[in-house]
Scaffold this active site. Structure first.
Site, PDB file in Angstrom:
ATOM      1  N   PRO A 168      99.595  -4.257 -41.489  1.00 33.43           N
ATOM      2  CA  PRO A 168     100.544  -3.264 -40.976  1.00 33.43           C
ATOM      3  C   PRO A 168      99.819  -2.064 -40.373  1.00 33.43           C
ATOM      4  O   PRO A 168      98.807  -1.613 -40.900  1.00 33.43           O
ATOM      5  CB  PRO A 168     101.351  -2.846 -42.207  1.00 33.43           C
ATOM      6  N   GLU A 169     100.336  -1.599 -39.256  1.00 38.70           N
ATOM      7  CA  GLU A 169      99.787  -0.414 -38.607  1.00 38.70           C
ATOM      8  C   GLU A 169     100.808   0.718 -38.766  1.00 38.70           C
ATOM      9  O   GLU A 169     101.803   0.552 -39.452  1.00 38.70           O
ATOM     10  CB  GLU A 169      99.490  -0.712 -37.131  1.00 38.70           C
TER      11      GLU A 169
END
Ligand code: ZN
Length: 280
Positions: free
Chosen positions: A2-3
């Site tokens: 996840p960013e």
């Protein structure tokens, strides 16, 4: 992994269920994820009131009415699930194995917040006195006022590293990963192998706009669900349907009038997708 948009999506989903609520029960099911959890985690969290829920880079920080904040990192496969009678019917995703539920927080109204992480690259820790080794070296947040085009220009000045690598460097700007770096470079028309220090200030200013634009659009879309990302409601994010280059090797460039074909190269062991015709 996840960013920023995926983590922000999770934070937004979580905030209404945590902020202003007291944690009445903490169920810690293993001593460690990527690293050991603090030995006094249960003691510190039990009875604590959550006063704020923030995001710094890819970390979620729950401030407490005591001398610590809870730090959560979703790693590669972390998901947060919110369940409870107060919510009525809740989403149940049969692909989630409850044996990977590693931490369960119950708030005063009976809502449970469960951290599930099959691959255990995530982290749970306490931030004390406002500092933490994982947060210490982080650069500016992309939406901070002091993350200006001029600041980005000076951060890149003299750097020989390819711009792709520089944007993944969390000291230059925090929260970007492979997806959004590829997408921002495409939007800015900048070739991913170009030496960072050799890009003119006007093009850097365009890149600055592109970074904010792509992150905002992704947050609005609930993030990108490639493998594991889910919103806290269990819904998928849908920004993956808006990728212009990421994962599109061999497909036509989506820039009006370009006519190029998206290409994939490997930089520092990771794929980069770009259009050789309109990214320079
Ligand atoms: Zn193109």
């Amino acid at each position: 992994m996840p960013e920023l948009p995926e983590v922000e999506t999770v934070r937004r989903g979580l905030a209404p269920h945590l902020v202003g609520r007291r944690i009445v029960r903490v169920d810690q099911r293993r001593p460690d994820l990527r690293w050991p959890m603090p030995p006094d985690l249960v003691q510190v969290l039990t009875g604590a009131l959550v006063t704020d829920l923030r995001r710094r880079s890819k970390y979620i920080l729950a401030d407490l009415d005591r001398d610590a904040s809870l730090l959560l990192h979703l790693g590669m496969s972390g998901r947060i699930r919110i369940e409870g009678e107060a919510l009525g019917r809740f989403h149940h995703d049969p692909s989630i194995l409850t044996r990977h539920d590693h931490l369960v927080l119950t708030t005063e109204d009976g809502t449970t917040i469960t951290l599930n992480d099959a691959r255990r690259f995530g982290a749970v820790d306490l931030v004390r006195e406002g500092s933490h080794r994982l947060l210490a070296a982080l650069g500016p947040e992309p939406f901070d006022e002091d993350f200006t085009p001029a600041r980005l220009v000076s951060a890149l000045a003299g750097k020989k590293a390819p711009i792709k690598a520089a944007l993944l460097d969390q000291r230059i700007v925090a929260g970007l990963g492979n997806i959004y770096v590829c997408e921002a470079l495409f939007r800015a028309g900048i070739h991913p192998t170009r030496a960072s220090g050799r890009i003119g200030p006007e093009r850097i200013a365009r890149l600055h706009v592109a970074i904010r634009e792509v992150l905002l659009l992704a947050i609005e879309a609930g993030g990108s669900s490639l493998r594991d990302h889910r919103q806290t409601s269990g819904e998928l994010g849908y920004f993956q349907h808006s990728f212009r280059v990421y994962g599109r090797e061999g497909q036509p460039c989506l820039r009006d009038g370009c006519g190029g074909t998206v290409r994939r190269i490997v930089q520092s062991g990771r794929s980069t997708w770009y259009c050789p015709d309109c990214q320079r």
